[in-house]
Write a protein that holds these residues in place. Structure first.
Motif, PDB file in Angstrom:
ATOM      1  N   ASP A  94       0.849  -1.199   0.000  1.00 19.73           N
ATOM      2  CA  ASP A  94       0.000   0.000   0.000  1.00 19.73           C
ATOM      3  C   ASP A  94       0.887   1.253   0.000  1.00 19.73           C
ATOM      4  O   ASP A  94       0.871   2.065   0.920  1.00 19.73           O
ATOM      5  N   ALA A  95       1.669   1.365  -1.059  1.00 21.94           N
ATOM      6  CA  ALA A  95       2.668   2.437  -1.175  1.00 21.94           C
ATOM      7  C   ALA A  95       2.084   3.840  -1.069  1.00 21.94           C
ATOM      8  O   ALA A  95       2.747   4.745  -0.564  1.00 21.94           O
ATOM      9  N   GLU A  96       0.853   4.003  -1.507  1.00 23.96           N
ATOM     10  CA  GLU A  96       0.242   5.327  -1.422  1.00 23.96           C
ATOM     11  C   GLU A  96       0.007   5.732   0.033  1.00 23.96           C
ATOM     12  O   GLU A  96       0.270   6.864   0.427  1.00 23.96           O
ATOM     13  N   LYS A  97      -0.465   4.796   0.828  1.00 24.82           N
ATOM     14  CA  LYS A  97      -0.763   5.082   2.242  1.00 24.82           C
ATOM     15  C   LYS A  97       0.489   4.985   3.121  1.00 24.82           C
ATOM     16  O   LYS A  97       0.628   5.730   4.085  1.00 24.82           O
ATOM     17  N   TYR A  98       1.400   4.052   2.801  1.00 25.94           N
ATOM     18  CA  TYR A  98       2.617   3.821   3.599  1.00 25.94           C
ATOM     19  C   TYR A  98       3.831   3.904   2.670  1.00 25.94           C
ATOM     20  O   TYR A  98       4.352   2.873   2.218  1.00 25.94           O
ATOM     21  N   PRO A  99       4.270   5.110   2.353  1.00 23.14           N
ATOM     22  CA  PRO A  99       5.293   5.279   1.307  1.00 23.14           C
ATOM     23  C   PRO A  99       6.718   4.853   1.683  1.00 23.14           C
ATOM     24  O   PRO A  99       7.558   4.716   0.794  1.00 23.14           O
ATOM     25  N   THR A 100       6.986   4.628   2.965  1.00 21.47           N
ATOM     26  CA  THR A 100       8.361   4.284   3.339  1.00 21.47           C
ATOM     27  C   THR A 100       8.419   3.063   4.255  1.00 21.47           C
ATOM     28  O   THR A 100       7.466   2.740   4.958  1.00 21.47           O
ATOM     29  N   ILE A 101       9.578   2.432   4.230  1.00 19.99           N
ATOM     30  CA  ILE A 101       9.963   1.405   5.184  1.00 19.99           C
ATOM     31  C   ILE A 101      11.180   1.985   5.901  1.00 19.99           C
ATOM     32  O   ILE A 101      12.085   2.525   5.249  1.00 19.99           O
ATOM     33  N   SER A 102      11.208   1.904   7.231  1.00 12.33           N
ATOM     34  CA  SER A 102      12.346   2.496   7.942  1.00 12.33           C
ATOM     35  C   SER A 102      12.849   1.570   9.049  1.00 12.33           C
ATOM     36  O   SER A 102      12.115   0.711   9.539  1.00 12.33           O
TER      37      SER A 102
END
Length: 189
Positions: A94-102
């Motif tokens: 869900d890249a639109e809602k959660y654009p990053t992984i950290s």
């Protein structure tokens, strides 16, 4: 007395070199890859094209290092445009809602010569969980090209995608365990 002052000055200079130094990722010499199993038959490999990381350390062996990493989810690449689009959708990342992984480290523990266990908090798909990763400090030197200090690292680990709410498909279709490995050179800022 003069020798003591010179020795003290040398020690202070060595300490100053590594006093909370920040190291920035050289993106031209870095990669972040992952692998899952599809239908319990074959491995599917991918990578993130857009990611960044910094290291802060006051020791030459990086035994007190703190790591900060971010990947842009929309940069996922598995050499298959249709699959990449599906991974970016609400069905998975869900890249639109959660654009990053950290990932932000909280503790580093020696695990052999040049090897460490790095504990920290991984945030993916809006969920933050503690994870422990394997880290290999590959060494440090002065780059012959830039004449600046550089250091190399490799990080690897396995996470369970469902712990982070990624993908609602059963493990028989896409494995729950996702293996990843990142390599990178870092330059002293």
């Amino acid at each position: 007395m003069k020798k003591t002052i010179i020795l003290l000055a040398a020690v202070l200079m060595q300490t100053a070199v590594f006093a909370q130094s920040t190291w920035k990722l050289d993106k031209a010499h870095a990669n972040l890859k992952f692998s899952t199993t599809h239908m319990m038959l074959s491995d599917v490999d991918g990578r993130f094209k857009d990611f960044d990381a910094t290291i802060t350390s006051s020791k030459a062996d990086f035994s007190d290092a703190k790591f900060d990493f971010t990947a842009q989810v929309a940069s996922v690449d598995t050499d298959n445009e249709k699959r990449d689009g599906h991974l970016k959708s609400a069905d998975f990342f869900d890249a639109e809602k959660y654009p990053t992984i950290s990932f932000k480290s909280t503790k580093i523990t020696p695990a052999g010569a040049g090897k460490f266990k790095v504990a920290g908090n991984l945030t993916m798909h809006g969920v933050t969980k503690p994870v422990t990763l394997d880290l290999w400090f590959r060494g440090a030197k002065v780059s012959p090209m830039t004449k600046k200090d550089v250091a190399g690292f490799q990080v690897s680990g396995t996470i369970k995608r469902t712990d982070f709410g990624v993908g609602s498909v059963p493990a028989a279709v896409v494995s729950e365990e996702v293996e990843f490995k990142g390599n990178g050179e870092f330059g002293k800022a």
